[in-house]
Every structure is written in C-alpha cells, then in structure tokens.
Write an enzyme that holds these catalytic residues in place. Structure first.
Site, mmCIF file in Angstrom:
data_model
loop_
_atom_site.group_PDB
_atom_site.id
_atom_site.type_symbol
_atom_site.label_atom_id
_atom_site.label_comp_id
_atom_site.label_asym_id
_atom_site.label_seq_id
_atom_site.Cartn_x
_atom_site.Cartn_y
_atom_site.Cartn_z
ATOM 1 N N TYR A 1 2.774 9.065 7.530
ATOM 2 C CA TYR A 1 2.060 7.790 7.809
ATOM 3 C C TYR A 1 2.465 6.639 6.897
ATOM 4 O O TYR A 1 3.221 6.816 5.966
ATOM 5 C CB TYR A 1 0.552 7.983 7.916
ATOM 6 C CG TYR A 1 -0.240 8.503 6.738
ATOM 7 C CD1 TYR A 1 0.263 8.565 5.456
ATOM 8 C CD2 TYR A 1 -1.558 8.922 6.952
ATOM 9 C CE1 TYR A 1 -0.508 9.028 4.411
ATOM 10 C CE2 TYR A 1 -2.345 9.385 5.915
ATOM 11 C CZ TYR A 1 -1.814 9.438 4.651
ATOM 12 O OH TYR A 1 -2.577 9.884 3.629
ATOM 13 N N GLU A 2 1.993 5.465 7.283
ATOM 14 C CA GLU A 2 2.448 4.179 6.709
ATOM 15 C C GLU A 2 3.972 4.046 6.829
ATOM 16 O O GLU A 2 4.645 3.513 5.958
ATOM 17 C CB GLU A 2 1.954 3.988 5.273
ATOM 18 C CG GLU A 2 0.442 3.827 5.234
ATOM 19 C CD GLU A 2 -0.066 3.094 4.013
ATOM 20 O OE1 GLU A 2 0.666 2.283 3.439
ATOM 21 O OE2 GLU A 2 -1.232 3.345 3.662
ATOM 22 N N GLY A 3 4.486 4.540 7.941
ATOM 23 C CA GLY A 3 5.917 4.530 8.195
ATOM 24 C C GLY A 3 6.517 5.861 7.805
ATOM 25 O O GLY A 3 6.397 6.273 6.647
ATOM 26 N N THR B 1 0.805 -1.224 0.000
ATOM 27 C CA THR B 1 0.000 0.000 0.000
ATOM 28 C C THR B 1 0.842 1.280 0.000
ATOM 29 O O THR B 1 0.323 2.360 -0.282
ATOM 30 C CB THR B 1 -0.977 0.027 1.203
ATOM 31 O OG1 THR B 1 -0.220 -0.153 2.404
ATOM 32 C CG2 THR B 1 -2.026 -1.065 1.074
ATOM 33 N N ARG B 2 2.138 1.160 0.314
ATOM 34 C CA ARG B 2 2.983 2.372 0.323
ATOM 35 C C ARG B 2 3.049 3.059 -1.042
ATOM 36 O O ARG B 2 3.055 4.295 -1.098
ATOM 37 C CB ARG B 2 4.384 2.051 0.854
ATOM 38 C CG ARG B 2 4.397 1.999 2.366
ATOM 39 C CD ARG B 2 5.685 1.512 2.964
ATOM 40 N NE ARG B 2 5.570 1.483 4.422
ATOM 41 C CZ ARG B 2 6.301 0.718 5.222
ATOM 42 N NH1 ARG B 2 7.222 -0.082 4.717
ATOM 43 N NH2 ARG B 2 6.123 0.753 6.527
#
Ligand SMILES: Cc1cc2nc3c(=O)[nH]c(=O)nc-3n(C[C@H](O)[C@H](O)[C@H](O)COP(=O)(O)OP(=O)(O)OC[C@H]3O[C@@H](n4cnc5c(N)ncnc54)[C@H](O)[C@@H]3O)c2cc1C
Length: 387
Positions: A364-366, A243-244
């Site tokens: 977000y997402e890392g 998803t990244r």
C-alpha cells in the site's frame, strides 16, 4: 537499542512513551485483535489519552507540531507492538495530512483539534476498484452544483473505513482534464449519500479496518474542497510523498519485533546440546537482520529530516525509504520464522503474524514496483538536468 545518538530529548521522550504503550498496552492484546479481526477502540483511547495523535498536528490546532521524523518515530514504536493496531494512528495521519498541507485556515480550525485530541480518526480515500497503481484513472465523480459538489462512486480498501469520522476523498471534477481534473474533498461521516460497504477479511494487519466507501448523490459543501478545484491529484501525491516514510517506519517496527523475538528465541532453544544461537548459520541470519533494520531506520530518519527541512524534491527519498524498509521487513520476518523453525509456523508465537503483517508494507501507498518507478524517474530526470 538502536543508533539514537542524533535524536533530541523531546524525540526520545516521544519514542519512549510510544514504546511503553506498545509493550504494556498493545503487545498483550495484539494476537487477540489479529484473531478476531476487530478494530482496537480501547487502544485508540489509550493513544488519545497519551497524546499520540497530537504528534503530527501543528501547534496552532492543538498538536505538538512534530514533523515526518516524529511521525516515523512514533509509528515505528507502535508498530513494534502491532502493525495493524498502529494503523489506527498512521492511517489518521494519512487522512489528515492533505488538510495539514493544503487546507484552509477554516478547515484546519474546524477539524484538526478533534483529530489532535483523538476524538476523531481520519482516512484517505484514493483507491477504487479500477484505480490502484494507476491512481489517475479515478471514476468517482464530483459534479459542481450550487454551493458545493455531488459525489458519486466507490472507494475500495480504505484504511480506518467505517471507524473514521473524517475522510479525504479524491474525485473527478473535470473528466476532460485527466489528472488535472481531479479534486480532493473533506467528507464527514453522516453526510447524506455517504455509506460504508464491504469490510475486508485480510491476511495481515487484521486489527485495521479496510473498507469500501460508497457515494450516492452525496452533497459536499464547497468549503470542503482541499486546495483548488483540479488540484486533487497533486494533493494526493504530495501527501503520499510525506507519509511513505511512515509506512517504512511501520515496516521497521514490525521487523524490529521479529528480530527481537528471533534473538531471544535463539538463546533459549537448545538443539544438539547447545542454544541454537551458538550455530553460525543462525548467527549470520541474526547479524543480517540487525544490520538491515539499522540501515532502513537510518534511511527513514534521513528522508524524514530532508522532508522536514522543507526540501521540495522529496519523492525520491520518500519512495526509497518505503521500498527499502518494506522489502527489508519482509525478508527479516521470513527469517525470523526460520529461526523459530516449526514454532515460527505456529500461532503460539507471534513470528507468523509479523510475517503476515509485513507483507502489506510492500503493497500500500504505492506498490514497491511503483516506488521503483518513482525513484528511477527521479534519477533519470536528475541525470538529464546535469547535461
Ligand atoms: C490493506 C490495505 C489497505 C489499504 N489502504 C488504503 C487507503 O487507506 N487508502 C487508499 O486510497 N488505498 C488503500 N489501499 C490500496 C493500495 O494503495 C493499493 O492496493 C495499491 O496502490 C495497489 O493497487 P492495486 O491493489 O489495485 O494493484 P494494481 O495496481 O492492480 O497492481 C497489481 C500488480 O501490478 C503491478 N503494477 C501495476 N502497474 C504497474 C506498472 N506501471 N509497472 C510495474 N508494475 C505495475 C503492481 O506493482 C502489482 O504488483 C489499501 C490496500 C490494502 C490491501
């Protein structure tokens, strides 16, 4: 616009439809939703009516069977309209992906058709007050009982929180086993003991709901575990690997909107008797912005194609696309504000909103520090393997 040469007719059709939705439905209301910080249900209905949510759902469950590339193409276009509104779509993909990747046939049959139809949104709940970048230090527990698990704990900053009906929730099933003692569960809105907490007031992506989830002796049936007991950390990480590039695409969409605004404005704004687009200082900024956007989009397409081709070593490319595109979007949106001068700072123009919206893509997402760690670890491992 853009280097479209290598897209299929179907992908171009999808992109053009998403672009039309962004132009006609999202852009006119983007500032209003940003100001009110309200969830954009009327636009989500448009997404449903135009089959947007079918993009990433496999054909067997009512979807169009698109991969990460299609997800990225649609996310970019919707984000060009508004990064926050697009998140109702992209956050649903994030919430549904664990099930798409690791779910049982029964789970997919039960949940995915309603997601494809846009009847139910999804969310992905990993982050906790004490577990951000260090996602392995989860405190939410899932205790095995007869027929299922009892969940207790709090999840923080969950996109689509309070609006989604289906949640992927990560919780500890065996504290002694560290990251191998973590499991993933499907939790439905309305399960007893599952509630919503604080709704965040944010800098950007204000049309997106970011909310706390609370679990107080919430019973989740055994059949709702995604993958096996203990596989939850891997489920979460494999999901984020896929998803990244979507976050990267969101960043490119925001940057593209800022770039177009800056180019148009520069042609109209006259100072010293000339449009400011005739000044080389402005031209060079525009040249860099346009080049960086194309580079980011190309990297996303390549990473997405690599993932869609079934390769396993995807985390490096996925992280690279997110890192590069989000840093690019931050720079491009700041430069867009600069091209607009004082007007860029005012809410009368969308430049300042685009700058605020871009920032989250670096977090977000890392965070991008974590993306660099992922990339470096992978590079060093590859080098060691060669010896
Ligand atoms: C608007 C919004 C929506 C979100 N949506 C979701 C969602 O839907 N689901 C979900 O689960 N989470 C979601 N999150 C959470 C998000 O993924 C986390 O905020 C993010 O992973 C960072 O965690 P943190 O905020 O706790 O930062 P921290 O981990 O506390 O990091 C603080 C700073 O330290 C740096 N840092 C931390 N560890 C290291 C390290 N080892 N090396 C170098 N630097 C380091 C970070 O890069 C950062 O700059 C959302 C967050 C926001 C703000």
């Amino acid at each position: 616009m853009g280097l479209d040469t290598f897209l299929t007719d179907e992908q171009i059709e999808m992109r053009d439809l998403a672009r039309r939705i962004a132009e006609e439905k999202i852009k006119p209301v983007a500032a209003m939703y940003d100001e009110k910080q309200e969830f954009p249900w009327p636009i989500v209905k448009v997404f449903a009516q135009t089959d947007m949510f079918r993009t990433f759902i496999p054909k067997e469950y009512g979807g169009l069977g698109g991969g990460i590339l299609e997800l990225a193409i649609v996310t970019e276009e919707l984000s060009r309209g508004c990064g926050g509104i697009a998140l109702a779509f992209a956050g649903t993909a994030l919430g549904a992906y664990p099930m798409i990747l690791f779910g049982t046939e029964e789970q997919k049959k039960k949940y995915l058709p309603a997601v494809a139809a846009g009847e139910k949104l999804c969310a992905f709940a990993l982050t906790e007050p004490e577990a951000g970048s260090d996602a392995g230090s989860q405190r939410t527990t899932a205790k095995k009982v007869k027929g299922g698990y009892i969940l207790n704990g709090t999840k923080q900053w969950i996109t689509n929180g309070g609006e989604a009906k289906i949640y992927t929730v990560i919780a500890v099933t065996n504290p002694a086993r560290g990251s191998r003692g973590i499991s993933a569960f499907i939790v439905e809105e309305g399960y007893e003991g599952f509630g919503y907490g604080k709704k965040e007031d944010k800098m950007g992506i204000r049309a997106s709901s970011t909310r706390e989830l609370s679990f107080n002796d919430c019973f989740v049936p055994e059949e709702n575990i995604i993958g096996r007991d203990g596989a939850g950390f891997a489920v979460a990480m494999r999901t984020l690997d896929r998803t990244r590039p979507g976050v990267a695409a969101q960043a490119v969409g925001i940057a593209q909107a800022a770039f177009e605004l800056a180019v148009d404005y520069s042609r109209e704004r006259v100072q010293f008797g000339k449009p400011i687009s005739s000044f080389q200082a402005i031209q060079f900024m525009l040249a860099d912005m346009g080049t960086q956007i194309e580079a980011a989009r190309s990297l996303i397409y390549q990473a997405a194609r690599y993932i869609d081709a079934g390769n396993k070593d995807i985390n490096k490319y996925s992280a690279m696309s997110k890192l590069f595109a989000s840093d690019m979007a931050m720079k491009v949106t700041i430069d867009a504000v600069q091209v607009l001068g004082g007007y860029g700072y005012m809410k009368d123009y969308p430049a300042e909103k685009l700058m605020r919206d871009a920032k989250i893509t670096q977090i977000y997402e890392g965070t991008n520090q974590i993306q660099r760690l992922v990339i470096a670890t992978s590079l060093i491992r590859e080098s060691a393997k060669k010896k």
